[in-house]
Design an enzyme around this catalytic site. Structure first.
Site, PDB file in Angstrom:
ATOM      1  N   GLY A  63      36.523 -88.019 -96.723  1.00  0.00           N
ATOM      2  CA  GLY A  63      36.432 -89.471 -96.969  1.00  0.00           C
ATOM      3  C   GLY A  63      36.857 -89.687 -98.623  1.00  0.00           C
ATOM      4  O   GLY A  63      37.039 -88.910 -99.190  1.00  0.00           O
ATOM      5  N   GLN A  81      36.710 -93.834-106.794  1.00  0.00           N
ATOM      6  CA  GLN A  81      37.352 -92.197-107.176  1.00  0.00           C
ATOM      7  C   GLN A  81      38.556 -92.170-107.736  1.00  0.00           C
ATOM      8  O   GLN A  81      38.956 -91.204-108.388  1.00  0.00           O
ATOM      9  CB  GLN A  81      36.957 -91.351-105.811  1.00  0.00           C
ATOM     10  CG  GLN A  81      35.722 -91.079-105.679  1.00  0.00           C
ATOM     11  CD  GLN A  81      35.474 -90.292-104.387  1.00  0.00           C
ATOM     12  OE1 GLN A  81      35.805 -90.619-103.281  1.00  0.00           O
ATOM     13  NE2 GLN A  81      35.276 -88.845-104.448  1.00  0.00           N
ATOM     14  N   CYS A 101      31.880 -83.337-102.740  1.00  0.00           N
ATOM     15  CA  CYS A 101      32.438 -84.421-103.132  1.00  0.00           C
ATOM     16  C   CYS A 101      34.026 -84.110-103.883  1.00  0.00           C
ATOM     17  O   CYS A 101      33.667 -83.173-104.593  1.00  0.00           O
ATOM     18  CB  CYS A 101      31.764 -85.324-104.122  1.00  0.00           C
ATOM     19  SG  CYS A 101      32.463 -86.906-104.465  1.00  0.00           S
ATOM     20  N   LEU A 102      35.079 -84.802-103.669  1.00  0.00           N
ATOM     21  CA  LEU A 102      36.335 -84.734-104.263  1.00  0.00           C
ATOM     22  C   LEU A 102      35.931 -84.484-105.920  1.00  0.00           C
ATOM     23  O   LEU A 102      36.897 -84.338-106.722  1.00  0.00           O
ATOM     24  CB  LEU A 102      37.314 -85.507-103.557  1.00  0.00           C
ATOM     25  CG  LEU A 102      37.783 -85.296-102.159  1.00  0.00           C
ATOM     26  CD1 LEU A 102      38.641 -86.131-101.525  1.00  0.00           C
ATOM     27  CD2 LEU A 102      38.086 -83.767-102.108  1.00  0.00           C
ATOM     28  N   HIS A 145      27.701 -91.673 -98.003  1.00  0.00           N
ATOM     29  CA  HIS A 145      28.371 -91.049 -99.383  1.00  0.00           C
ATOM     30  C   HIS A 145      29.494 -92.018 -99.771  1.00  0.00           C
ATOM     31  O   HIS A 145      29.452 -92.357-101.116  1.00  0.00           O
ATOM     32  CB  HIS A 145      28.887 -89.803 -99.035  1.00  0.00           C
ATOM     33  CG  HIS A 145      29.688 -88.911-100.045  1.00  0.00           C
ATOM     34  ND1 HIS A 145      29.154 -87.865-100.263  1.00  0.00           N
ATOM     35  CD2 HIS A 145      30.721 -89.244-100.643  1.00  0.00           C
ATOM     36  CE1 HIS A 145      29.974 -87.419-101.304  1.00  0.00           C
ATOM     37  NE2 HIS A 145      30.909 -88.369-101.291  1.00  0.00           N
ATOM     38  N   GLU A 146      30.198 -92.525 -98.826  1.00  0.00           N
ATOM     39  CA  GLU A 146      31.386 -93.478 -99.638  1.00  0.00           C
ATOM     40  C   GLU A 146      30.697 -94.732 -99.977  1.00  0.00           C
ATOM     41  O   GLU A 146      31.391 -95.221-101.111  1.00  0.00           O
ATOM     42  CB  GLU A 146      32.579 -93.823 -98.525  1.00  0.00           C
ATOM     43  CG  GLU A 146      33.182 -92.467 -98.162  1.00  0.00           C
ATOM     44  CD  GLU A 146      33.614 -91.436 -98.969  1.00  0.00           C
ATOM     45  OE1 GLU A 146      33.725 -91.701-100.224  1.00  0.00           O
ATOM     46  OE2 GLU A 146      33.928 -90.362 -98.819  1.00  0.00           O
ATOM     47  N   HIS A 174      29.379 -94.483-103.502  1.00  0.00           N
ATOM     48  CA  HIS A 174      30.666 -94.403-104.561  1.00  0.00           C
ATOM     49  C   HIS A 174      30.975 -95.905-104.943  1.00  0.00           C
ATOM     50  O   HIS A 174      31.223 -96.132-106.191  1.00  0.00           O
ATOM     51  CB  HIS A 174      31.965 -93.944-104.095  1.00  0.00           C
ATOM     52  CG  HIS A 174      31.979 -92.221-104.054  1.00  0.00           C
ATOM     53  ND1 HIS A 174      31.747 -91.602-105.390  1.00  0.00           N
ATOM     54  CD2 HIS A 174      32.069 -91.369-103.046  1.00  0.00           C
ATOM     55  CE1 HIS A 174      31.903 -90.221-105.052  1.00  0.00           C
ATOM     56  NE2 HIS A 174      32.086 -90.171-103.753  1.00  0.00           N
TER      57      HIS A 174
HETATM   58  O1  GNR Z   1      35.294 -84.251 -98.348  1.00  0.00           O
HETATM   59  C1  GNR Z   1      34.178 -84.590 -98.383  1.00  0.00           C
HETATM   60  N1  GNR Z   1      33.316 -84.061 -97.539  1.00  0.00           N
HETATM   61  C2  GNR Z   1      32.305 -84.143 -97.322  1.00  0.00           C
HETATM   62  C3  GNR Z   1      31.316 -83.526 -96.845  1.00  0.00           C
HETATM   63  C4  GNR Z   1      29.735 -83.891 -96.466  1.00  0.00           C
HETATM   64  C5  GNR Z   1      29.307 -85.180 -96.979  1.00  0.00           C
HETATM   65  C6  GNR Z   1      30.118 -86.001 -97.382  1.00  0.00           C
HETATM   66  C7  GNR Z   1      31.445 -85.578 -97.644  1.00  0.00           C
HETATM   67  S1  GNR Z   1      32.634 -86.679 -98.550  1.00  0.00           S
HETATM   68  C8  GNR Z   1      33.731 -85.689 -99.179  1.00  0.00           C
HETATM   69  C9  GNR Z   1      34.942 -86.533 -99.706  1.00  0.00           C
HETATM   70  C10 GNR Z   1      34.474 -87.636-100.838  1.00  0.00           C
HETATM   71  O2  GNR Z   1      34.387 -86.909-102.130  1.00  0.00           O
HETATM   72  N2  GNR Z   1      34.260 -88.561-100.650  1.00  0.00           N
HETATM   73  O3  GNR Z   1      33.836 -89.474-101.514  1.00  0.00           O
HETATM   74 NI    NI Z   2      32.595 -88.297-102.812  1.00  0.00          NI
END
Ligand code: GNR
Ligand code: NI
Length: 170
Positions: free
Chosen positions: A46, A51, A92-93, A134-135, A138
């Site tokens: 995601g 980001q 998270c990226l 999670h997104e 953000h």
């Molecule tokens: O790539 C991602 N993997 C992930 C793994 C477990 C829970 C959430 C994520 S999101 C993350 C990509 C990202 O940072 N999205 O904001």
């Molecule tokens: Ni993230």
């Protein structure tokens, strides 16, 4: 299409609260396409506009094995959340190479606009439900490390700042 630069924690811009998209126009569609390219390029499941330093409520997600089921969530809202909670190892990226357990709702119902501005609603469970939460965090300026202890967060901050210094050296 263009690959976008992904902000890295502890960049203060990651704590910006995104504004709702007022019109899904060519600019938003371009942003969505660039975010999808950037997400696939970085092997993420995601990516939130926050980001890439765009503070509007836009998310892309693809939790499919084949990486061929892009989901576009514009102005997402959770219309239902399960009482049941689940723990998942999240990454998270914006916080590369850090993984830790976060507690989330096991199932959520999401309402959002798609790439063409059409409203849609879907139920999510498993990794998709986790990714949506999670997104959406953000978009309100929240990074998953904020669920961890102060000690862990301080260690992660130090590690990230060291990484940036090391990268600048070589
Ligand atoms: O790539 C991602 N993997 C992930 C793994 C477990 C829970 C959430 C994520 S999101 C993350 C990509 C990202 O940072 N999205 O904001
Ligand atoms: Ni993230």
């Amino acid at each position: 299409m263009a690959k976008l630069i992904i902000l890295r924690y502890p960049d203060p811009r990651l704590h910006t609260v995104a504004k709702a998209v007022t019109r899904v126009d060519a600019r938003i569609r371009q942003l969505v396409d660039d975010m999808l390219e950037s997400m696939y390029d970085a092997d993420g499941v995601g990516l939130a506009a926050t980001q890439v330093d765009v503070h509007e409520r836009v998310i892309v997600i693809d939790t499919s094995e084949m990486r061929d089921q892009p989901r576009v969530l514009i102005n997402p809202a959770l219309v239902a959340r399960s009482e049941e909670m689940t723990f998942t190892d999240e990454g998270c990226l914006s916080v590369p190479a850090i993984y830790d357990r976060v507690r989330r709702h096991a199932r959520v119902t999401v309402r959002a606009l798609g790439r063409d501005g059409e409203p849609h609603e879907f139920e999510a469970e498993g990794l998709l439900a986790v990714a949506v939460q999670h997104e959406m965090d953000h978009l309100i300026g929240k990074v998953f490390v904020e669920y961890l202890s102060q000690l862990k967060r301080d260690r992660i901050k130090t590690k990230m700042l060291k990484k940036v210094r090391d990268e600048e050296r070589d």
